[in-house]
Design a protein around this motif. Structure first.
Motif, PDB file in Angstrom:
ATOM      1  N   ILE A  61     -16.673   6.718 -14.364  1.00 28.68           N
ATOM      2  CA  ILE A  61     -16.186   6.409 -15.718  1.00 28.68           C
ATOM      3  C   ILE A  61     -16.649   5.009 -16.137  1.00 28.68           C
ATOM      4  O   ILE A  61     -17.092   4.785 -17.258  1.00 28.68           O
ATOM      5  N   HIS A  62     -16.579   4.050 -15.193  1.00 31.46           N
ATOM      6  CA  HIS A  62     -16.965   2.676 -15.520  1.00 31.46           C
ATOM      7  C   HIS A  62     -18.439   2.580 -15.926  1.00 31.46           C
ATOM      8  O   HIS A  62     -18.790   1.875 -16.855  1.00 31.46           O
ATOM      9  N   TYR A  63     -19.290   3.295 -15.194  1.00 32.82           N
ATOM     10  CA  TYR A  63     -20.729   3.134 -15.431  1.00 32.82           C
ATOM     11  C   TYR A  63     -21.338   4.184 -16.358  1.00 32.82           C
ATOM     12  O   TYR A  63     -22.379   3.950 -16.951  1.00 32.82           O
ATOM     13  N   VAL A  64     -20.709   5.366 -16.458  1.00 33.75           N
ATOM     14  CA  VAL A  64     -21.353   6.445 -17.213  1.00 33.75           C
ATOM     15  C   VAL A  64     -20.742   6.631 -18.606  1.00 33.75           C
ATOM     16  O   VAL A  64     -21.459   6.752 -19.590  1.00 33.75           O
ATOM     17  N   VAL A  65     -19.413   6.621 -18.661  1.00 32.77           N
ATOM     18  CA  VAL A  65     -18.786   6.861 -19.966  1.00 32.77           C
ATOM     19  C   VAL A  65     -18.827   5.566 -20.784  1.00 32.77           C
ATOM     20  O   VAL A  65     -18.382   4.521 -20.307  1.00 32.77           O
ATOM     21  N   PRO A  66     -19.373   5.605 -21.996  1.00 33.84           N
ATOM     22  CA  PRO A  66     -19.456   4.370 -22.785  1.00 33.84           C
ATOM     23  C   PRO A  66     -18.063   3.861 -23.188  1.00 33.84           C
ATOM     24  O   PRO A  66     -17.154   4.669 -23.433  1.00 33.84           O
ATOM     25  N   ALA A  67     -17.935   2.529 -23.229  1.00 39.88           N
ATOM     26  CA  ALA A  67     -16.648   1.937 -23.615  1.00 39.88           C
ATOM     27  C   ALA A  67     -16.292   2.396 -25.028  1.00 39.88           C
ATOM     28  O   ALA A  67     -17.164   2.548 -25.866  1.00 39.88           O
ATOM     29  N   GLY A  68     -15.023   2.616 -25.253  1.00 42.51           N
ATOM     30  CA  GLY A  68     -14.612   3.054 -26.589  1.00 42.51           C
ATOM     31  C   GLY A  68     -13.307   3.789 -26.507  1.00 42.51           C
ATOM     32  O   GLY A  68     -12.610   3.737 -25.491  1.00 42.51           O
ATOM     33  N   PHE A  69     -12.977   4.505 -27.572  1.00 44.29           N
ATOM     34  CA  PHE A  69     -11.672   5.155 -27.680  1.00 44.29           C
ATOM     35  C   PHE A  69     -11.413   6.139 -26.531  1.00 44.29           C
ATOM     36  O   PHE A  69     -10.371   6.096 -25.882  1.00 44.29           O
ATOM     37  N   VAL A  70     -12.420   6.998 -26.252  1.00 39.94           N
ATOM     38  CA  VAL A  70     -12.193   8.045 -25.245  1.00 39.94           C
ATOM     39  C   VAL A  70     -11.983   7.423 -23.869  1.00 39.94           C
ATOM     40  O   VAL A  70     -11.016   7.726 -23.162  1.00 39.94           O
ATOM     41  N   ARG A  71     -12.877   6.505 -23.483  1.00 41.23           N
ATOM     42  CA  ARG A  71     -12.756   5.930 -22.148  1.00 41.23           C
ATOM     43  C   ARG A  71     -11.527   5.028 -22.018  1.00 41.23           C
ATOM     44  O   ARG A  71     -10.690   5.216 -21.134  1.00 41.23           O
ATOM     45  N   ASP A  72     -11.428   4.065 -22.926  1.00 38.46           N
ATOM     46  CA  ASP A  72     -10.398   3.044 -22.746  1.00 38.46           C
ATOM     47  C   ASP A  72      -9.002   3.503 -23.172  1.00 38.46           C
ATOM     48  O   ASP A  72      -8.039   3.316 -22.445  1.00 38.46           O
ATOM     49  N   THR A  73      -8.932   4.111 -24.361  1.00 38.92           N
ATOM     50  CA  THR A  73      -7.591   4.451 -24.861  1.00 38.92           C
ATOM     51  C   THR A  73      -7.077   5.773 -24.286  1.00 38.92           C
ATOM     52  O   THR A  73      -5.938   5.849 -23.830  1.00 38.92           O
ATOM     53  N   VAL A  74      -7.937   6.797 -24.310  1.00 34.45           N
ATOM     54  CA  VAL A  74      -7.445   8.111 -23.876  1.00 34.45           C
ATOM     55  C   VAL A  74      -7.367   8.203 -22.355  1.00 34.45           C
ATOM     56  O   VAL A  74      -6.315   8.524 -21.789  1.00 34.45           O
ATOM     57  N   LEU A  75      -8.496   7.878 -21.685  1.00 30.49           N
ATOM     58  CA  LEU A  75      -8.516   8.085 -20.239  1.00 30.49           C
ATOM     59  C   LEU A  75      -7.800   6.976 -19.465  1.00 30.49           C
ATOM     60  O   LEU A  75      -6.747   7.174 -18.872  1.00 30.49           O
ATOM     61  N   VAL A  76      -8.403   5.772 -19.489  1.00 29.22           N
ATOM     62  CA  VAL A  76      -7.927   4.707 -18.607  1.00 29.22           C
ATOM     63  C   VAL A  76      -6.509   4.246 -18.966  1.00 29.22           C
ATOM     64  O   VAL A  76      -5.612   4.250 -18.124  1.00 29.22           O
TER      65      VAL A  76
ATOM     66  N   GLY B  44      -4.552   5.650 -21.166  1.00 28.72           N
ATOM     67  CA  GLY B  44      -3.713   6.756 -21.600  1.00 28.72           C
ATOM     68  C   GLY B  44      -3.303   7.585 -20.396  1.00 28.72           C
ATOM     69  O   GLY B  44      -2.299   7.283 -19.738  1.00 28.72           O
ATOM     70  N   ILE B  45      -4.129   8.593 -20.098  1.00 31.78           N
ATOM     71  CA  ILE B  45      -3.757   9.559 -19.048  1.00 31.78           C
ATOM     72  C   ILE B  45      -3.539   8.894 -17.687  1.00 31.78           C
ATOM     73  O   ILE B  45      -2.495   9.058 -17.052  1.00 31.78           O
ATOM     74  N   PHE B  46      -4.529   8.114 -17.230  1.00 32.37           N
ATOM     75  CA  PHE B  46      -4.409   7.515 -15.889  1.00 32.37           C
ATOM     76  C   PHE B  46      -3.223   6.564 -15.806  1.00 32.37           C
ATOM     77  O   PHE B  46      -2.481   6.538 -14.831  1.00 32.37           O
ATOM     78  N   TYR B  47      -3.074   5.769 -16.864  1.00 32.38           N
ATOM     79  CA  TYR B  47      -1.992   4.776 -16.858  1.00 32.38           C
ATOM     80  C   TYR B  47      -0.625   5.455 -16.826  1.00 32.38           C
ATOM     81  O   TYR B  47       0.242   5.109 -16.018  1.00 32.38           O
ATOM     82  N   VAL B  48      -0.454   6.450 -17.702  1.00 33.98           N
ATOM     83  CA  VAL B  48       0.864   7.099 -17.810  1.00 33.98           C
ATOM     84  C   VAL B  48       1.205   7.863 -16.519  1.00 33.98           C
ATOM     85  O   VAL B  48       2.284   7.703 -15.946  1.00 33.98           O
ATOM     86  N   LEU B  49       0.249   8.679 -16.042  1.00 28.33           N
ATOM     87  CA  LEU B  49       0.545   9.470 -14.841  1.00 28.33           C
ATOM     88  C   LEU B  49       0.699   8.575 -13.612  1.00 28.33           C
ATOM     89  O   LEU B  49       1.594   8.759 -12.795  1.00 28.33           O
ATOM     90  N   GLY B  50      -0.179   7.578 -13.482  1.00 32.28           N
ATOM     91  CA  GLY B  50      -0.125   6.683 -12.312  1.00 32.28           C
ATOM     92  C   GLY B  50       1.161   5.868 -12.310  1.00 32.28           C
ATOM     93  O   GLY B  50       1.908   5.854 -11.331  1.00 32.28           O
ATOM     94  N   ASN B  51       1.443   5.215 -13.424  1.00 33.93           N
ATOM     95  CA  ASN B  51       2.631   4.371 -13.450  1.00 33.93           C
ATOM     96  C   ASN B  51       3.921   5.175 -13.497  1.00 33.93           C
ATOM     97  O   ASN B  51       4.946   4.741 -12.984  1.00 33.93           O
ATOM     98  N   GLY B  52       3.830   6.367 -14.080  1.00 38.36           N
ATOM     99  CA  GLY B  52       4.987   7.258 -14.074  1.00 38.36           C
ATOM    100  C   GLY B  52       5.363   7.591 -12.642  1.00 38.36           C
ATOM    101  O   GLY B  52       6.543   7.586 -12.273  1.00 38.36           O
ATOM    102  N   PHE B  53       4.354   7.809 -11.823  1.00 46.66           N
ATOM    103  CA  PHE B  53       4.596   8.127 -10.419  1.00 46.66           C
ATOM    104  C   PHE B  53       5.209   6.930  -9.686  1.00 46.66           C
ATOM    105  O   PHE B  53       6.188   7.077  -8.933  1.00 46.66           O
ATOM    106  N   ILE B  54       4.676   5.730  -9.942  1.00 44.17           N
ATOM    107  CA  ILE B  54       5.264   4.542  -9.292  1.00 44.17           C
ATOM    108  C   ILE B  54       6.734   4.398  -9.712  1.00 44.17           C
ATOM    109  O   ILE B  54       7.612   4.120  -8.903  1.00 44.17           O
TER     110      ILE B  54
END
Ligand code: ASP
Length: 425
Positions: A32-47, A49-59
């Motif tokens: 994701i860091h090297y292939v997906v271009p920075a922007g809404f999809v990578r930063d807001t939705v994925l990193v 959004g989804i990763f943050y919510v699921l990861g921190n929700g688990f913690i």
């Protein structure tokens, strides 16, 4: 046919799933860091959004369990042990083990760093001193006094482990003494304890998803370029951590218990992976107690006391980072350390380990204490801050492994250990 499929399904245990999640998360993050271009999809939705919510929700789910679990299981544990003499013995043994392994860890770190010389040739430009947080000094007397809770509800609400431990120990011992007179209260805590263990198991089932998201988020955010100038420093910390975790602890385990260290690591691995991906010893407490009980054979009477205590005061991994950081910063600034200064570092890093809370990045804050004790510039922390995230993950895994090894040794010595559980696959 169906049976065969069932067996195949059963074989993928939690350990394997967590291991796969770790690797997949790291690969996904780097891609994701090297292939997906920075922007809404990578930063807001994925990193974020989804990763943050699921990861921190688990913690958060794990953190939700910590206080009630520690309170109930410690009350039940000390109630089952009953007499204060045995508790005192367990307490003294554990404290001695924790302090000695921490001092040993600092010495190891200082030795490794003195051989590798991570700070020689470092450029001192670009240091942003303003971002360094100083540790608020708390006097030793106050630290000791704070162990006694003024208001237990306040301590419970704040998750202050040491006062909770003191309160729970007293309640447990008194409940044992009161016997039938307090059987309703005793049953209440023991049923709450069962409930909390049950809840831990449910939450642990989500561990692979949580681990994947946390690791993917971290790797998607950091890229590899930041590491390059710091490779020698990172290598020194990682080497010292590896020696502490896989040599020192395993030798101690074998020497004191004759248990197979490889089997121990294999069984304890999911907890290490959890600590690695969350960087918090505190949130690891429920999983650690559960795994030590169900897979290693450690009695909860012992672990419910030693694991929360260790997660609060025993931070060998953190003190290793601090030992290496001291040498690194001294070398980067061209300051030489006298033997007396080295001895001071061993003492203060051991004390700093006690004062480091089991949450992410606190080790960097308490490092200021260690640097101040030998007059090194705290601005040096800015040098290592950028790459500390990944080292925090590694040192947290070592921190909780130290607690688990000590717990296993003490439990074996107290005859509170089930060899059959340890031998079972
Ligand atoms: N993250 C560490 C822990 O929870 C503490 C630290 O070194 O920052 O054990």
């Amino acid at each position: 046919m169906e049976k065969k499929q069932d067996n195949a399904k059963k074989k993928v245990g939690l350990t394997t799933k967590i291991f796969i999640a770790l690797l997949a998360g790291a690969v996904a993050g780097i891609v994701i860091h090297y292939v997906v271009p920075a922007g809404f999809v990578r930063d807001t939705v994925l990193v974020n959004g989804i990763f943050y919510v699921l990861g921190n929700g688990f913690i958060r789910l794990m953190q939700m369990l910590v206080v009630p679990l520690v309170l109930c299981s410690l009350i039940c544990g000390s109630m089952a042990i009953g007499d204060t003499k045995t508790l005192g013995k367990v307490g003294v043994k554990t404290m001695v083990f924790y302090l000695c392994t921490t001092a040993l860890a600092v010495c190891l770190a200082l030795a490794v760093a003195s051989v590798i010389n991570p700070g020689i040739g470092m450029s001192m430009k670009d240091i942003d001193a303003s971002s360094v947080t100083q540790a608020a000094p708390v006097s030793l007397v106050d630290t000791l006094l704070n162990i006694i809770p003024k208001n237990i509800f306040h301590s419970l609400a704040n998750g202050d482990m040491l006062p909770i431990i003191v309160f729970a120990l007293i309640v447990g011992v008194l409940l044992a003494k009161m016997g039938n007179r307090a059987s309703v209260v005793a049953n209440f805590f023991s049923q709450c304890n069962d409930l909390m263990m049950e809840m831990t198991m449910v939450v642990m089932k989500l561990a692979p998803i949580g681990v994947f998201c946390l690791i993917a988020k971290t790797f998607a955010g950091i890229g590899l370029d930041a590491f390059l100038p710091m490779l020698k420093y990172m290598f020194s910390v990682i080497l010292a951590l590896a020696i502490q975790c896989f040599v020192v602890y395993q030798l101690l385990l074998f020497f004191f218990t004759r248990l197979n260290p490889f089997r121990f690591i294999k069984k304890f691995f999911p907890v290490m992976a959890f600590a690695f991906s969350t960087s918090t010893s505190n949130a690891t407490i429920p999983m650690s107690i559960d795994t030590l009980h169900k897979k290693v054979g450690v009695s909860k009477q012992i672990s419910s006391f030693t694991i929360p205590l260790g997660a609060t005061i025993n931070m060998d991994g953190t003190s290793i980072m601090q030992g290496v950081a001291v040498i690194f910063i001294a070398q980067a600034y061209g300051i030489s350390l006298s033997p007396a200064a080295i001895a001071t570092v061993v003492a203060t890093a051991t004390i700093a380990s006690i004062g480091t809370a089991g949450v992410p990045s606190v080790g960097l804050v308490t490092l200021t204490m260690v640097l101040n004790s030998v007059g090194l510039p705290t601005e040096g922390i800015a040098l290592i801050m950028g790459i500390d995230r990944i080292l925090d993950m590694l040192r947290t895994a070592v921190n909780i492994t130290g607690d688990a090894v000590c717990t296993t040794i003490v439990s074996k010595q107290q005859n509170a250990f089930d060899q059959k559980v340890f031998d079972a696959d």
